[in-house]
Write a protein that holds these residues in place. Structure first.
Motif, PDB file in Angstrom:
ATOM      1  N   ASN A  24       0.707  -1.125  -0.113  1.00 28.80           N
ATOM      2  CA  ASN A  24      -0.084  -0.058   0.149  1.00 28.80           C
ATOM      3  C   ASN A  24       0.968   1.210  -0.010  1.00 28.80           C
ATOM      4  O   ASN A  24       2.201   1.321   0.050  1.00 28.80           O
ATOM      5  CB  ASN A  24      -0.987   0.155   1.227  1.00 28.80           C
ATOM      6  CG  ASN A  24      -0.165   0.028   2.486  1.00 28.80           C
ATOM      7  OD1 ASN A  24       0.823   0.599   2.645  1.00 28.80           O
ATOM      8  ND2 ASN A  24      -0.924  -0.541   3.631  1.00 28.80           N
ATOM      9  N   CYS A  25       0.369   2.349  -0.096  1.00 28.65           N
ATOM     10  CA  CYS A  25       1.067   3.937  -0.145  1.00 28.65           C
ATOM     11  C   CYS A  25       1.969   3.787   0.927  1.00 28.65           C
ATOM     12  O   CYS A  25       3.177   4.237   0.810  1.00 28.65           O
ATOM     13  CB  CYS A  25       0.161   4.887  -0.259  1.00 28.65           C
ATOM     14  SG  CYS A  25      -1.110   4.719  -1.744  1.00 28.65           S
ATOM     15  N   LYS A  26       1.577   3.562   2.069  1.00 25.38           N
ATOM     16  CA  LYS A  26       2.265   3.782   3.300  1.00 25.38           C
ATOM     17  C   LYS A  26       3.654   2.973   3.141  1.00 25.38           C
ATOM     18  O   LYS A  26       4.830   3.356   3.484  1.00 25.38           O
ATOM     19  CB  LYS A  26       1.784   3.375   4.344  1.00 25.38           C
ATOM     20  CG  LYS A  26       0.766   4.563   4.822  1.00 25.38           C
ATOM     21  CD  LYS A  26       0.020   4.561   6.177  1.00 25.38           C
ATOM     22  CE  LYS A  26      -0.964   5.699   6.263  1.00 25.38           C
ATOM     23  NZ  LYS A  26      -1.937   5.864   7.409  1.00 25.38           N
ATOM     24  N   ARG A  43       5.534  -1.763  -9.296  1.00 25.91           N
ATOM     25  CA  ARG A  43       4.470  -2.227  -9.746  1.00 25.91           C
ATOM     26  C   ARG A  43       3.094  -1.235  -8.888  1.00 25.91           C
ATOM     27  O   ARG A  43       2.266  -0.915  -9.582  1.00 25.91           O
ATOM     28  CB  ARG A  43       4.007  -3.734  -8.945  1.00 25.91           C
ATOM     29  CG  ARG A  43       3.400  -4.886 -10.227  1.00 25.91           C
ATOM     30  CD  ARG A  43       2.946  -6.037  -9.871  1.00 25.91           C
ATOM     31  NE  ARG A  43       3.481  -6.600  -8.510  1.00 25.91           N
ATOM     32  CZ  ARG A  43       4.550  -7.362  -8.250  1.00 25.91           C
ATOM     33  NH1 ARG A  43       5.462  -7.704  -9.340  1.00 25.91           N
ATOM     34  NH2 ARG A  43       4.725  -7.713  -7.077  1.00 25.91           N
ATOM     35  N   HIS A  44       3.400  -0.966  -7.753  1.00 27.43           N
ATOM     36  CA  HIS A  44       2.532   0.049  -7.124  1.00 27.43           C
ATOM     37  C   HIS A  44       2.802   1.164  -8.109  1.00 27.43           C
ATOM     38  O   HIS A  44       1.707   1.896  -8.084  1.00 27.43           O
ATOM     39  CB  HIS A  44       2.937   0.143  -5.698  1.00 27.43           C
ATOM     40  CG  HIS A  44       2.142   1.148  -4.826  1.00 27.43           C
ATOM     41  ND1 HIS A  44       1.078   0.701  -4.112  1.00 27.43           N
ATOM     42  CD2 HIS A  44       2.153   2.367  -4.681  1.00 27.43           C
ATOM     43  CE1 HIS A  44       0.403   1.685  -3.669  1.00 27.43           C
ATOM     44  NE2 HIS A  44       1.134   2.730  -3.993  1.00 27.43           N
ATOM     45  N   LEU A  45       3.817   1.813  -8.330  1.00 27.13           N
ATOM     46  CA  LEU A  45       3.994   3.098  -8.661  1.00 27.13           C
ATOM     47  C   LEU A  45       3.290   3.079 -10.181  1.00 27.13           C
ATOM     48  O   LEU A  45       2.607   4.146 -10.558  1.00 27.13           O
ATOM     49  CB  LEU A  45       5.591   3.243  -8.984  1.00 27.13           C
ATOM     50  CG  LEU A  45       6.211   3.616  -7.714  1.00 27.13           C
ATOM     51  CD1 LEU A  45       7.828   3.690  -8.207  1.00 27.13           C
ATOM     52  CD2 LEU A  45       5.831   5.075  -7.071  1.00 27.13           C
ATOM     53  N   HIS A  87       0.445   2.150 -10.908  1.00 28.43           N
ATOM     54  CA  HIS A  87      -1.015   2.375 -10.896  1.00 28.43           C
ATOM     55  C   HIS A  87      -1.293   3.628  -9.861  1.00 28.43           C
ATOM     56  O   HIS A  87      -2.563   3.690  -9.617  1.00 28.43           O
ATOM     57  CB  HIS A  87      -1.907   1.092 -10.744  1.00 28.43           C
ATOM     58  CG  HIS A  87      -1.845   0.360  -9.585  1.00 28.43           C
ATOM     59  ND1 HIS A  87      -2.275   0.933  -8.209  1.00 28.43           N
ATOM     60  CD2 HIS A  87      -0.496  -0.687  -9.166  1.00 28.43           C
ATOM     61  CE1 HIS A  87      -1.816   0.202  -7.176  1.00 28.43           C
ATOM     62  NE2 HIS A  87      -0.781  -0.805  -7.898  1.00 28.43           N
ATOM     63  N   CYS A  88      -0.287   4.142  -8.940  1.00 33.39           N
ATOM     64  CA  CYS A  88      -0.696   4.782  -7.994  1.00 33.39           C
ATOM     65  C   CYS A  88      -0.004   6.388  -8.340  1.00 33.39           C
ATOM     66  O   CYS A  88       1.212   6.526  -8.387  1.00 33.39           O
ATOM     67  CB  CYS A  88      -0.046   4.301  -6.834  1.00 33.39           C
ATOM     68  SG  CYS A  88      -0.493   5.528  -5.226  1.00 33.39           S
ATOM     69  N   GLU A  89      -1.030   7.279  -8.607  1.00 28.90           N
ATOM     70  CA  GLU A  89      -0.375   8.501  -9.069  1.00 28.90           C
ATOM     71  C   GLU A  89       0.263   9.503  -7.743  1.00 28.90           C
ATOM     72  O   GLU A  89       0.873  10.093  -7.964  1.00 28.90           O
ATOM     73  CB  GLU A  89      -1.676   9.310  -9.580  1.00 28.90           C
ATOM     74  CG  GLU A  89      -1.915   9.101 -10.919  1.00 28.90           C
ATOM     75  CD  GLU A  89      -3.156   9.936 -11.503  1.00 28.90           C
ATOM     76  OE1 GLU A  89      -3.571  10.805 -10.892  1.00 28.90           O
ATOM     77  OE2 GLU A  89      -3.850   9.633 -12.567  1.00 28.90           O
ATOM     78  N   ILE A  90      -0.412   8.986  -6.536  1.00 32.35           N
ATOM     79  CA  ILE A  90       0.338   9.768  -5.357  1.00 32.35           C
ATOM     80  C   ILE A  90       1.503   9.326  -5.304  1.00 32.35           C
ATOM     81  O   ILE A  90       2.628  10.283  -5.206  1.00 32.35           O
ATOM     82  CB  ILE A  90      -0.712   9.477  -4.300  1.00 32.35           C
ATOM     83  CG1 ILE A  90      -2.351   9.953  -4.442  1.00 32.35           C
ATOM     84  CG2 ILE A  90      -0.222  10.000  -2.834  1.00 32.35           C
ATOM     85  CD1 ILE A  90      -3.047   9.274  -3.231  1.00 32.35           C
ATOM     86  N   CYS A  91       1.819   8.028  -5.415  1.00 29.79           N
ATOM     87  CA  CYS A  91       3.024   7.923  -5.042  1.00 29.79           C
ATOM     88  C   CYS A  91       4.023   7.957  -6.124  1.00 29.79           C
ATOM     89  O   CYS A  91       5.193   8.520  -5.850  1.00 29.79           O
ATOM     90  CB  CYS A  91       3.285   6.254  -4.829  1.00 29.79           C
ATOM     91  SG  CYS A  91       2.351   5.804  -3.122  1.00 29.79           S
ATOM     92  N   SER A  92       3.572   8.224  -7.200  1.00 31.44           N
ATOM     93  CA  SER A  92       4.434   8.569  -8.557  1.00 31.44           C
ATOM     94  C   SER A  92       4.981   9.898  -8.329  1.00 31.44           C
ATOM     95  O   SER A  92       6.058  10.633  -8.443  1.00 31.44           O
ATOM     96  CB  SER A  92       3.776   8.243  -9.727  1.00 31.44           C
ATOM     97  OG  SER A  92       3.364   7.030 -10.000  1.00 31.44           O
TER      98      SER A  92
HETATM   99 ZN   LIG Z   1       0.529   4.612  -3.534  1.00 33.85          ZN
END
Ligand SMILES: [Zn+2]
Length: 86
Positions: free
Chosen positions: A4-6, A30-32, A34-39
């Motif tokens: 998850n993001c955290k 893999r998370h990055l 699909h996750c705009e916040i983390c990118s």
């Molecule tokens: Zn994220």
């Protein structure tokens, strides 16, 4: 393993330093995808590192990183409690 993001935030500086295990690196990537916040966080964290690496010393405001993380945590919490109207 699904991050998850955290999890990503906890490892982001190690990820940039290339000091995470290959499996974790793959999970983060893999998370990055699909996750705009983390990118966005990754981009801004990289920019900060570039600035600090510059010879012209760039001083981050005290507590910058702490405030960033607090803001992220707050936004995630708000997202989780998103109002159904408005
Ligand atoms: Zn994220």
């Amino acid at each position: 393993m699904e991050l998850n993001c955290k999890h990503v935030w906890a490892h982001i500086s190690d990820y940039i330093d290339d000091s995470v295990a290959p499996e974790l690196r793959a999970d983060i990537e893999r998370h990055l995808e699909h996750c705009e916040i983390c990118s966005a966080i990754l981009d801004s964290t990289r920019n900060i590192l570039v600035l600090t690496a510059d010879d012209r010393t760039f001083e981050l405001p005290v507590g910058f990183s702490k405030r960033l993380h607090e803001r992220l945590a707050r936004e995630l919490a708000e997202e989780a409690n998103a109002p159904t109207v408005n």
